[in-house]
Design a protein around this motif. Structure first.
Motif, PDB file in Angstrom:
ATOM      1  N   GLY A 175      -7.930   6.261   4.487  1.00  0.00           N
ATOM      2  CA  GLY A 175      -7.509   5.452   3.347  1.00  0.00           C
ATOM      3  C   GLY A 175      -6.465   6.096   2.458  1.00  0.00           C
ATOM      4  N   GLN A 176      -6.029   7.331   2.775  1.00  0.00           N
ATOM      5  CA  GLN A 176      -5.058   8.040   1.956  1.00  0.00           C
ATOM      6  C   GLN A 176      -3.788   8.332   2.761  1.00  0.00           C
ATOM      7  N   TRP A 177      -2.627   8.070   2.152  1.00  0.00           N
ATOM      8  CA  TRP A 177      -1.361   8.369   2.819  1.00  0.00           C
ATOM      9  C   TRP A 177      -1.094   9.867   2.775  1.00  0.00           C
ATOM     10  N   LYS A 178      -0.696  10.415   3.937  1.00  0.00           N
ATOM     11  CA  LYS A 178      -0.417  11.837   4.048  1.00  0.00           C
ATOM     12  C   LYS A 178       0.943  12.039   4.721  1.00  0.00           C
TER      13      LYS A 178
ATOM     14  N   SER B 172       0.837  -1.201   0.000  1.00  0.00           N
ATOM     15  CA  SER B 172       0.000   0.000   0.000  1.00  0.00           C
ATOM     16  C   SER B 172       0.873   1.252   0.000  1.00  0.00           C
ATOM     17  N   PHE B 173       1.877   1.281   0.867  1.00  0.00           N
ATOM     18  CA  PHE B 173       2.752   2.443   0.922  1.00  0.00           C
ATOM     19  C   PHE B 173       3.612   2.552  -0.333  1.00  0.00           C
TER      20      PHE B 173
ATOM     21  N   SER C 195      -0.821  15.183  -1.205  1.00  0.00           N
ATOM     22  CA  SER C 195      -0.555  14.193  -0.161  1.00  0.00           C
ATOM     23  C   SER C 195      -0.015  14.814   1.122  1.00  0.00           C
TER      24      SER C 195
ATOM     25  N   ASN D 259      -0.872   2.025   9.838  1.00  0.00           N
ATOM     26  CA  ASN D 259      -1.266   3.295   9.233  1.00  0.00           C
ATOM     27  C   ASN D 259      -0.164   4.338   9.325  1.00  0.00           C
TER      28      ASN D 259
ATOM     29  N   PHE E 280       1.723   3.998  -3.145  1.00  0.00           N
ATOM     30  CA  PHE E 280       1.590   5.440  -2.912  1.00  0.00           C
ATOM     31  C   PHE E 280       2.899   6.162  -3.239  1.00  0.00           C
TER      32      PHE E 280
ATOM     33  N   ARG F  38       1.287   9.041   7.362  1.00  0.00           N
ATOM     34  CA  ARG F  38       0.206   8.329   8.042  1.00  0.00           C
ATOM     35  C   ARG F  38      -0.972   8.203   7.091  1.00  0.00           C
ATOM     36  N   ARG F  39      -1.678   7.088   7.241  1.00  0.00           N
ATOM     37  CA  ARG F  39      -2.850   6.854   6.394  1.00  0.00           C
ATOM     38  C   ARG F  39      -4.081   7.404   7.102  1.00  0.00           C
ATOM     39  N   LYS F  40      -4.728   8.377   6.445  1.00  0.00           N
ATOM     40  CA  LYS F  40      -5.919   9.007   6.998  1.00  0.00           C
ATOM     41  C   LYS F  40      -7.067   8.815   6.021  1.00  0.00           C
TER      42      LYS F  40
END
Length: 283
Positions: A274-277, A178-179, A196, A250, A182, A270-272
């Motif tokens: 469902g989105q990495w930020k 997942s990362f 992001s 996350n 991204f 961090r995943r917030k």
């Protein structure tokens, strides 16, 4: 933290990686982001460096920390061939083949780019880098464009690090998929980088007015082009697994470390929803 201590002993030729300096909000630096591909070491210098190391026997103490060993392994051809368990087991899916010594090609890993990357779930995992009790380490060579990962597995056998197997797999099989998916886009798309950002991103950077001090502040997404680190590796990155057990967490801490100069950039994502930020970074 001890970073490739033997490099400072054996290597008079250093690889320099330039990171941008940042200031306060009224002292914005000039954007100078550089693609990782353009920071490759000159081939002649790399060959000279490896020749110097090849002529110097690796001290037994280098087997205590994997970081000390892998530098020598990646630069010393004679040592590398002596520290591979031939025929080497190569695993791809359900297929297992045995690679003979005559077919092995020298693997320089990250030596010729002058930096390497690491991925952690949390700061506790970062302590494993200096843990001398670690007996198995895996280097992941991650090809972002090809969606592929080569995993080099090293075991410490009778006190000596040995490459015992090579695993080849699609990136989708990786625990950090997942990362990685991204980051694959984040590393090449400047607009996506801004998208992001967290609403507020904390940063720590060298103080342009004081060489011995750092400054900490907060930036907003639209300020990213002025504050972002000069080096954001792309195309191929590395990850060294010192025994850390990854989960579908996350949070990911992405670290970029210079081999010869001790420079380091750290970005926390961090995943917030469902989105990495990107939450914070320092360099």
């Amino acid at each position: 933290m001890r970073k490739f201590a033997l490099l400072l002993i054996f290597l008079p030729i250093t690889v320099l990686i330039c990171f941008s300096a940042v200031g306060c909000s009224d002292k914005k630096p000039t954007p100078s982001t550089v693609a990782a591909d353009s920071l490759m070491t000159d081939t002649t210098a790399a060959d000279t460096m490896e020749a110097i190391i090849s002529e110097t026997p690796m001290p037994k103490a280098a087997d205590e920390l994997f970081d000390d060993f892998i530098f020598n392994f990646a630069a010393n051809r004679k040592l590398q061939f002596s520290r591979i368990k031939f025929p080497l087991q190569v695993i791809q899916g359900k297929e297992v083949t045995m690679l003979e010594k005559k077919n092995w090609k020298m693997e320089h890993f990250f030596m010729r780019q002058g930096f390497y990357t690491l991925i952690f779930d949390n700061r506790r995992q970062m302590d494993l880098v200096k843990d001398t009790s670690v007996s198995q380490v895996t280097i992941e060579k991650i090809f972002l464009r090809r969606n592929w990962v080569n995993k080099y597995v090293f075991d410490r056998i009778n006190g000596q690090w040995m490459l015992v197997s090579l695993h080849k797999e699609a990136m989708v099989q990786n625990t950090n998929v997942s990362f990685l998916k991204f980051y694959q886009r984040f590393s090449t798309d400047s607009l996506y980088q801004i998208e992001s950002m967290n609403d507020e991103v904390t940063f720590t950077a060298p103080d342009p007015d004081n060489d011995f001090d750092d400054i900490t502040g907060t930036m907003y997404p639209d300020q990213w082009p002025d504050f972002k680190p000069a080096l954001i590796p792309r195309n191929a990155i590395y990850n060294i697994i010192y025994g850390q057990k990854y989960t579908e967490s996350n949070q990911k801490i992405f670290v970029i470390r210079g081999i010869a100069n001790g420079l380091e950039t750290e970005m926390t994502f961090r995943r917030k929803n469902g989105q990495w930020k990107l939450m914070k970074f320092n360099y």
